[in-house]
Motif scaffolding. Structure first.
Motif, PDB file in Angstrom:
ATOM      1  N   THR A  60       1.434   2.309   6.798  1.00 59.76           N
ATOM      2  CA  THR A  60       1.504   2.471   8.256  1.00 59.76           C
ATOM      3  C   THR A  60       2.939   2.766   8.704  1.00 59.76           C
ATOM      4  O   THR A  60       3.166   3.625   9.558  1.00 59.76           O
ATOM      5  CB  THR A  60       0.987   1.194   8.950  1.00 59.76           C
ATOM      6  N   GLU A 117       1.778  -1.951  11.877  1.00 58.58           N
ATOM      7  CA  GLU A 117       1.030  -2.688  10.856  1.00 58.58           C
ATOM      8  C   GLU A 117       0.902  -4.156  11.255  1.00 58.58           C
ATOM      9  O   GLU A 117       1.903  -4.830  11.500  1.00 58.58           O
ATOM     10  CB  GLU A 117       1.720  -2.552   9.493  1.00 58.58           C
ATOM     11  N   LYS A 118      -0.320  -4.625  11.304  1.00 54.27           N
ATOM     12  CA  LYS A 118      -0.636  -6.033  11.562  1.00 54.27           C
ATOM     13  C   LYS A 118       0.185  -6.626  12.713  1.00 54.27           C
ATOM     14  O   LYS A 118       0.958  -7.588  12.524  1.00 54.27           O
ATOM     15  CB  LYS A 118      -0.468  -6.855  10.282  1.00 54.27           C
ATOM     16  N   LEU A 154       0.821  -1.209   0.000  1.00 55.31           N
ATOM     17  CA  LEU A 154       0.000   0.000   0.000  1.00 55.31           C
ATOM     18  C   LEU A 154       0.863   1.270   0.000  1.00 55.31           C
ATOM     19  O   LEU A 154       0.548   2.242  -0.694  1.00 55.31           O
ATOM     20  CB  LEU A 154      -0.932  -0.022   1.222  1.00 55.31           C
ATOM     21  N   GLY A 173      -3.710  -2.066  10.460  1.00 55.58           N
ATOM     22  CA  GLY A 173      -2.799  -1.134  11.092  1.00 55.58           C
ATOM     23  C   GLY A 173      -3.455  -0.689  12.385  1.00 55.58           C
ATOM     24  O   GLY A 173      -4.635  -0.337  12.400  1.00 55.58           O
ATOM     25  N   ILE A 217      -9.021   2.066   9.203  1.00 59.61           N
ATOM     26  CA  ILE A 217      -9.955   1.428   8.281  1.00 59.61           C
ATOM     27  C   ILE A 217     -10.081   2.171   6.944  1.00 59.61           C
ATOM     28  O   ILE A 217     -11.045   2.871   6.707  1.00 59.61           O
ATOM     29  CB  ILE A 217     -11.349   1.255   8.907  1.00 59.61           C
TER      30      ILE A 217
HETATM   31  C1  G1P Z   1      -4.528  -2.125   4.700  1.00 63.36           C
HETATM   32  C2  G1P Z   1      -3.587  -1.338   5.607  1.00 63.36           C
HETATM   33  C3  G1P Z   1      -3.978  -1.521   7.067  1.00 63.36           C
HETATM   34  C4  G1P Z   1      -5.427  -1.129   7.262  1.00 63.36           C
HETATM   35  C5  G1P Z   1      -6.333  -1.926   6.306  1.00 63.36           C
HETATM   36  C6  G1P Z   1      -7.762  -1.422   6.371  1.00 63.36           C
HETATM   37  O1  G1P Z   1      -4.316  -3.506   4.931  1.00 63.36           O
HETATM   38  O2  G1P Z   1      -2.253  -1.762   5.380  1.00 63.36           O
HETATM   39  O3  G1P Z   1      -3.155  -0.721   7.894  1.00 63.36           O
HETATM   40  O4  G1P Z   1      -5.807  -1.361   8.601  1.00 63.36           O
HETATM   41  O5  G1P Z   1      -5.878  -1.785   4.939  1.00 63.36           O
HETATM   42  O6  G1P Z   1      -8.606  -2.166   5.534  1.00 63.36           O
HETATM   43  P1  G1P Z   1      -4.829  -4.646   3.883  1.00 63.36           P
HETATM   44  O7  G1P Z   1      -6.283  -4.854   4.176  1.00 63.36           O
HETATM   45  O8  G1P Z   1      -4.584  -4.115   2.511  1.00 63.36           O
HETATM   46  O9  G1P Z   1      -4.003  -5.845   4.196  1.00 63.36           O
END
Ligand code: G1P
Length: 296
Positions: free
Chosen positions: A234, A193-194, A113, A174, A207
């Motif tokens: 993040t 992040e995660k 991202l 995140g 979100i």
């Molecule tokens: C992305 C972001 C994450 C966020 C999320 C929300 O993660 O990296 O920080 O909380 O979107 O949907 P992804 O869903 O692409 O893994």
């Protein structure tokens, strides 16, 4: 650069492989999957427009020309609808062309991202901008991005949208550490992040909506690969936090995650139930599941 300049551009990362929705996404980009009566991407673009943002920059993979074409003129289809006397359908098709100024930039490789946002650097320019992740569909009044822009007007830095999530789900998002500074507004003190469930600093998850200042681009240039081997937005924000305050606002509305099967189904039911013409069919379908089977 003034941080409280008007936000005119929304960046929409849409270059994911959609693996969680395969095989539906084998040939169709996941943001074009239909949710009731329109593709996922249209919900996001409509939200931005309702928030006063009319410049949309899609970040897609190089092979994808379909997503942008949903918002470009379709002269043959329009002529056919006119000839067949279908004014309502014609208006719906034409409205998509006038909705926003949609352009596309490419993300050559799916590097995360943060990298997708960096790919939009030239298109965004030196001004604050929004980022909207189309999988996160938000039903809110005022629209989620509008809620954030109102907070951004009083801040000297980025604003993130957050929602409390169940503790065992923090490793999908995140997560911020934050202290409350107003009604539903937080000052961010850290982001990760995660995180593993045991390491998460809170249950406040980011979100899918961001209002960012353009200094995030310099930060992302030097952000190393993080969770999942990807360049994470993040992580870039965590770096930016050293030089600029970051705030978060709690969503006042309903978020639907259309990026997985169960969430997509819930989003379908949510939006179908809001359409008077479909609500009766939906109720019949659900009733038929709960009624005992008749006959032998
Ligand atoms: C992305 C972001 C994450 C966020 C999320 C929300 O993660 O990296 O920080 O909380 O979107 O949907 P992804 O869903 O692409 O893994």
């Amino acid at each position: 650069m003034s941080t409280n300049a008007t936000v005119r551009t929304v960046l929409v990362p849409a270059a994911g492989l959609g693996t969680r929705m395969l095989p539906a996404t084998k040939a169709i980009p996941k943001e074009l999957l239909t949710l009731v009566d329109r593709p996922i991407i249209q919900y996001g673009v409509e939200e931005a427009v309702q928030a006063g943002i009319r410049r949309v920059v899609l970040v897609t993979n190089p092979g994808n020309t379909l997503t942008a074409s949903h918002f470009s003129p379709a002269p043959e289809l329009e002529a056919e609808l006119l000839a067949r006397g279908k004014p309502e359908l014609l208006a719906a098709v034409r409205a998509l062309t006038g909705l926003a100024a949609v352009t596309t930039v490419h993300q050559p490789e799916p590097l995360g991202l943060g990298h997708a946002v960096l790919c939009g650097r030239d298109a965004v320019g030196d001004a604050p901008f929004a980022v909207l992740l189309p999988d996160d569909i938000i039903d809110a009044e005022p629209p989620a991005l509008r809620q954030m822009l109102d907070v951004f007007a009083g801040c000297d830095g980025p604003v993130l949208l957050v929602e409390r999530v169940p503790r065992d789900a923090v490793d999908r998002y995140g997560i911020i550490a934050a202290e409350p500074v107003g009604d539903g507004v937080f000052r961010v003190t850290d982001l990760v992040e995660k995180p593993a469930v045991a390491d998460a600093p809170s249950d406040l998850a980011i979100i899918g909506r961001y209002v960012l200042t353009p200094d995030i681009f310099d930060t992302l240039e030097s952000t190393e690969r993080g969770a999942g081997g990807e360049i994470q937005l993040t992580d870039g924000l965590r770096q930016l936090l050293r030089i600029r305050p970051i705030h978060a606002c709690a969503l006042n509305g309903t978020r639907l995650d259309a990026g997985n099967r169960g969430g997509f189904l819930k989003a379908t039911v949510h939006f179908a139930a809001k359409q008077p013409a479909l609500a009766a069919d939906l109720r019949d379908a659900l009733d038929s599941l709960t009624q005992p089977a008749t006959g032998g």
